[in-house]
Design a protein around this motif. Structure first.
Motif, PDB file in Angstrom:
ATOM      1  N   ALA A 166      30.979  52.028 137.940  1.00  0.00           N
ATOM      2  CA  ALA A 166      30.607  51.334 139.069  1.00  0.00           C
ATOM      3  C   ALA A 166      31.524  49.987 139.176  1.00  0.00           C
ATOM      4  CB  ALA A 166      28.994  51.026 139.016  1.00  0.00           C
ATOM      5  N   ASN A 167      31.859  49.709 140.592  1.00  0.00           N
ATOM      6  CA  ASN A 167      32.740  48.403 140.594  1.00  0.00           C
ATOM      7  C   ASN A 167      31.882  47.189 139.974  1.00  0.00           C
ATOM      8  OD1 ASN A 167      35.019  49.563 141.606  1.00  0.00           O
ATOM      9  ND2 ASN A 167      34.313  49.467 143.720  1.00  0.00           N
ATOM     10  N   ARG A 168      32.284  46.216 139.596  1.00  0.00           N
ATOM     11  CA  ARG A 168      31.794  45.117 139.092  1.00  0.00           C
ATOM     12  C   ARG A 168      31.148  44.480 140.350  1.00  0.00           C
ATOM     13  NH1 ARG A 168      30.386  40.572 135.273  1.00  0.00           N
ATOM     14  NH2 ARG A 168      29.673  39.140 136.762  1.00  0.00           N
ATOM     15  N   ALA A 169      31.929  44.262 141.668  1.00  0.00           N
ATOM     16  CA  ALA A 169      31.284  43.605 142.754  1.00  0.00           C
ATOM     17  C   ALA A 169      29.940  44.541 143.154  1.00  0.00           C
ATOM     18  CB  ALA A 169      32.276  44.043 143.971  1.00  0.00           C
TER      19      ALA A 169
ATOM     20  N   LYS B 103      28.471  54.837 145.367  1.00  0.00           N
ATOM     21  CA  LYS B 103      29.174  53.870 144.855  1.00  0.00           C
ATOM     22  C   LYS B 103      28.888  53.633 143.379  1.00  0.00           C
ATOM     23  CE  LYS B 103      29.452  50.998 148.967  1.00  0.00           C
ATOM     24  NZ  LYS B 103      29.153  49.584 149.608  1.00  0.00           N
ATOM     25  N   VAL B 104      28.079  54.480 142.559  1.00  0.00           N
ATOM     26  CA  VAL B 104      27.591  54.241 141.276  1.00  0.00           C
ATOM     27  C   VAL B 104      27.702  55.958 140.866  1.00  0.00           C
ATOM     28  CG1 VAL B 104      26.152  54.147 139.680  1.00  0.00           C
ATOM     29  CG2 VAL B 104      26.244  52.331 141.437  1.00  0.00           C
ATOM     30  N   LYS B 105      28.589  56.424 139.946  1.00  0.00           N
ATOM     31  CA  LYS B 105      28.829  57.694 139.224  1.00  0.00           C
ATOM     32  C   LYS B 105      28.240  57.640 137.980  1.00  0.00           C
ATOM     33  CE  LYS B 105      32.817  58.388 142.107  1.00  0.00           C
ATOM     34  NZ  LYS B 105      34.209  58.953 142.222  1.00  0.00           N
ATOM     35  N   LEU B 106      27.434  58.967 137.660  1.00  0.00           N
ATOM     36  CA  LEU B 106      26.790  59.163 136.476  1.00  0.00           C
ATOM     37  C   LEU B 106      27.691  60.401 135.873  1.00  0.00           C
ATOM     38  CD1 LEU B 106      23.045  58.071 137.101  1.00  0.00           C
ATOM     39  CD2 LEU B 106      25.023  56.811 136.067  1.00  0.00           C
ATOM     40  N   SER B 107      27.844  60.361 134.882  1.00  0.00           N
ATOM     41  CA  SER B 107      28.482  61.844 134.033  1.00  0.00           C
ATOM     42  C   SER B 107      27.797  61.779 132.931  1.00  0.00           C
ATOM     43  CB  SER B 107      30.010  61.647 134.058  1.00  0.00           C
ATOM     44  OG  SER B 107      30.464  61.509 135.132  1.00  0.00           O
ATOM     45  N   GLY B 108      27.149  62.725 132.470  1.00  0.00           N
ATOM     46  CA  GLY B 108      26.424  63.096 131.119  1.00  0.00           C
ATOM     47  C   GLY B 108      24.826  62.842 131.418  1.00  0.00           C
ATOM     48  N   ASN B 109      24.300  62.689 130.186  1.00  0.00           N
ATOM     49  CA  ASN B 109      23.014  62.691 130.267  1.00  0.00           C
ATOM     50  C   ASN B 109      22.121  61.443 130.558  1.00  0.00           C
ATOM     51  OD1 ASN B 109      20.114  62.823 129.513  1.00  0.00           O
ATOM     52  ND2 ASN B 109      20.589  62.910 127.021  1.00  0.00           N
ATOM     53  N   GLN B 110      21.737  61.549 131.978  1.00  0.00           N
ATOM     54  CA  GLN B 110      21.104  60.316 132.546  1.00  0.00           C
ATOM     55  C   GLN B 110      19.724  59.799 132.094  1.00  0.00           C
ATOM     56  OE1 GLN B 110      21.030  60.764 136.916  1.00  0.00           O
ATOM     57  NE2 GLN B 110      22.610  62.090 136.844  1.00  0.00           N
ATOM     58  N   ALA B 111      19.189  60.604 131.078  1.00  0.00           N
ATOM     59  CA  ALA B 111      17.765  60.367 130.496  1.00  0.00           C
ATOM     60  C   ALA B 111      18.011  59.031 129.489  1.00  0.00           C
ATOM     61  CB  ALA B 111      17.265  61.409 129.697  1.00  0.00           C
ATOM     62  N   VAL B 112      19.310  58.652 128.834  1.00  0.00           N
ATOM     63  CA  VAL B 112      19.327  57.558 128.112  1.00  0.00           C
ATOM     64  C   VAL B 112      19.195  56.406 128.925  1.00  0.00           C
ATOM     65  CG1 VAL B 112      20.835  59.066 126.527  1.00  0.00           C
ATOM     66  CG2 VAL B 112      22.030  57.749 128.218  1.00  0.00           C
TER      67      VAL B 112
END
Length: 681
Positions: A625-628, A648-657
């Motif tokens: 995610a961009n700092r802005a 604008k936000v990308k998640l790769s992996g186990n989102q449960a954490v």
């Protein structure tokens, strides 16, 4: 030194819920209650008491013993006066009052109030200055009484060079507008920020346009470390500091002879919009000479004095010395009671001595970011020497006593400045106090322990108090003895037993009211605003509970942008309830492509750590995610969910954490109880 303190509330659903509250290091009480009864000298509290005969006797003794015949400060505070505005109120764009100098007009009636230490009343009257003043004819001017600090205007070849720009956009804008109205309109070509406390930089958006700063049209100068300390000094313990500030700075006390009278280095802090722009030039050398718009300036860096990043300035063309907040004619805080790292009194003294030897013989006027100037070479050197000596004496004499066995729990009753300094107004402790500063010096060198094993691992006060109450024969006997001590004027002795009783019985109204009466008399007697406010605000809370309006307000986008990602992640570890994290173990990579940063956030052993510049190949989750965009979340302009949906936000992996991490985060109560039985349930 504020009902609405400077705070930055962050709700970062990406990594939990953060509530951080950086507070002013030098002020408080911008929106304190205005009391119409103040002009009549009436107490604001129906439970409040008049000064006792012992308090009156003490005040009269002070009036006889202090050097009130020395009127130089009054003469200097009026010197150079040009004009005052026709208005007493300053409002924001929505019409809300952000500044009201008129709320202190009760101090200008020529009355002596026995509810105010005579020396403090004198200081409070001196700080009633309001308007435009000339410091160096045709070249240097100051706006005083528009905020806690002064705004200084240096006339360059083509425009104004501003030194310190107050707390709020609204007061800074009003100050510059009034100066332009009186002196002729000139553009701002540079802003110098003497140090990293918000009452000196917060008004910058009221005097310059950010686009002009970015384009180079306007320079912004500050000492090395300014940006870091402007946001980090109070971050980790910000909620606790804000709460403590409500007591020590009297932010919720009405402006009244029985309440808030002054902030020692100015009347109070404005409650408008706080801004922050990154400097275009940093002063990093011990001594650095720069010419801007035809004005020669010699900067003296003084880190670790009144602020972690601070600098004085000498103007050779004008034989004028700007002392920032290092020399204000009052003894400052070595330890700020709202909470801060202990300062170095000896280093402070040495930096003043350096200024004295480098610039003293070449100076005809000394002015600062607070209070009023001193004119004439001998007078300037006198004040510099006095301030140098009082800080050095504090350091050296406290350590002398410590080396003779005096402990941190005794030093405040032992240390006294020499009589020659007590007889000089510039050595008086209006902002700091001899009591808490002496303990601070000893704490700096030896720590909080007094070397008695009984105090090494003590019971918590609320656990030990019932034992004392039982051994003293119960509440009735303690209250009876407390009343007897109160009638005898033995207030500290009364505090000793009544504090135990209120801790043991927090619902005992009679005990709390009696302790409040004792605190009130102690507050009336104190010369230091820090001590006065602490006693009087505590008396109010004991009588009525924690006042409404104590919750902090959300800070400006400027302050949020200035918080480093690392500092933000550090704070997640502070906000985490470690018990809720038991058994959790995961790693999260955080990537912010717009500024090229990368972090590993790791949970192990119920502890959250982070490291900058790395990624973990075995991370459970990678967040990009961009700092802005994170700043949009922090300021409440967007949510994690909305940005995720927008891609604008990308998640790769186990989102449960993420859910695990968020479950450990706690939002701190900005109105937590300090005094027993004061939290309204």
């Amino acid at each position: 030194m504020r009902i609405k303190p400077l705070t930055v509330g962050i709700s970062l659903a990406l990594l939990g819920s953060i509530s951080c509250t950086p507070t002013f290091a030098a002020g408080g009480g911008g929106s304190a209650v205005t009391d119409p009864a103040a002009m009549a000298g009436k107490h604001f509290d129906p439970k409040g008491k008049q000064p006792s005969q012992y308090t009156v006797e003490m005040q009269n003794a002070q009036r006889k013993s202090l050097p009130f015949e020395d009127q130089r400060d009054f003469e200097e505070s009026k010197k150079g006066f040009i004009a005052a505005p026709s208005y007493r109120l300053i409002r924001n764009d929505q019409g809300d009052i952000v500044w009201n100098i008129g709320s202190y007009d009760y101090l200008s009636q020529g009355k002596d109030y026995n509810s105010i230490h005579p020396s403090l009343q004198r200081q409070a009257q001196l700080n009633m200055a309001y308007g435009l003043y000339e410091v160096v004819p045709g070249k240097i001017y100051q706006i005083r009484g528009f905020d806690l600090a002064n705004m200084t205007l240096i006339k360059g070849d083509t425009g104004w060079i501003l030194f310190d720009v107050l707390t709020a956009k609204e007061t800074a804008r009003a100050a510059l507008d009034f100066a332009n109205e009186q002196l002729g309109k000139r553009p701002v070509v540079a802003v110098v920020l003497s140090h990293s406390h918000a009452d000196h930089f917060g008004g910058i958006r009221g005097v310059v346009d950010e686009a002009d700063v970015k384009s180079g049209k306007v320079q912004v100068l500050a000492p090395e470390g300014f940006m870091e300390h402007a946001v980090s000094e109070n971050m980790y313990a910000g909620n606790a500091m804000t709460r403590r500030m409500q007591l020590t700075y009297g932010t919720l006390l009405p402006r009244n002879p029985f309440g808030h009278v002054d902030q020692a280095i100015g009347k109070n802090v404005a409650s408008g919009e706080v801004g922050l722009l990154e400097p275009t030039r940093t002063i990093s050398k011990d001594i650095e000479e720069i010419t801007i718009d035809g004005v020669q300036m010699v900067f003296q860096n003084t880190p670790g004095t009144e602020a972690p990043a601070e600098m004085n300035t000498y103007f050779p063309q004008f034989r004028a010395f700007w002392a920032a907040e290092n020399v204000t004619g009052t003894v400052h805080n070595i330890y700020t009671l709202r909470g801060a790292l202990v300062r170095d009194a000896l280093l402070w003294s040495k930096n003043i001595n350096n200024a004295l030897y480098m610039f003293g013989d070449k100076t005809d006027v000394m002015f600062a970011s607070h209070n009023w100037p001193r004119w004439g070479n001998e007078r300037v050197k006198e004040v510099l020497q006095t301030q140098r000596d009082i800080y050095a004496n504090l350091n050296n004499d406290v350590l002398h006593h410590a080396n003779n066995g005096v402990t941190i729990n005794e030093i405040h009753n032992v240390y006294k400045p020499p009589q020659s300094l007590q007889s000089n107004w510039a050595a008086h402790s209006y902002h700091g106090s001899e009591e808490h500063n002496s303990r601070a010096v000893l704490n700096r060198y030896l720590g909080y322990w007094d070397a008695n094993p009984a105090t090494l691992t003590p019971l918590s006060p609320r656990d030990s108090a019932p034992l004392y109450v039982e051994m003293m024969g119960g509440s009735k006997k303690i209250i009876a003895k407390g009343r007897e001590l109160h009638k005898q004027g033995k207030y500290l002795e009364a505090v000793e037993i009544l504090n135990k009783l209120t801790l043991a019985e927090p619902t005992n109204t009679a005990a709390k009211d009696l302790l409040a009466d004792v605190y009130e008399q102690l507050g009336y007697q104190k010369e230091s605003v820090a001590l006065r406010n602490s006693f009087l605000a505590s008396a109010y809370e004991l009588r009525h509970g924690i006042p409404e309006g104590a919750s902090p307000k959300t800070g400006s986008p400027d302050m949020v942008r200035a918080i480093s990602t690392e500092l933000m992640l550090d704070y997640l570890g502070v906000a985490m309830n470690s018990q809720k994290a038991a058994g959790m173990k995961f790693k999260i990579n955080l990537l912010t492509p717009d500024n090229g940063e990368k972090y590993v956030l790791e949970m192990s052993n119920s502890t959250l750590t982070n490291i900058k510049g790395f990624t973990a190949p075995d991370a459970d989750l990678t967040v990009t995610a961009n700092r802005a965009d994170l700043e949009m979340i922090m300021t409440g302009q967007a949510t994690f969910e909305s940005l995720a949906k927008a891609g604008k936000v990308k998640l790769s992996g186990n989102q449960a954490v993420l859910a695990q991490l968020m479950s450990t985060q706690e939002k701190f109560d900005p109105r937590f109880e300090i005094l027993p039985g004061t939290k309204k349930r």
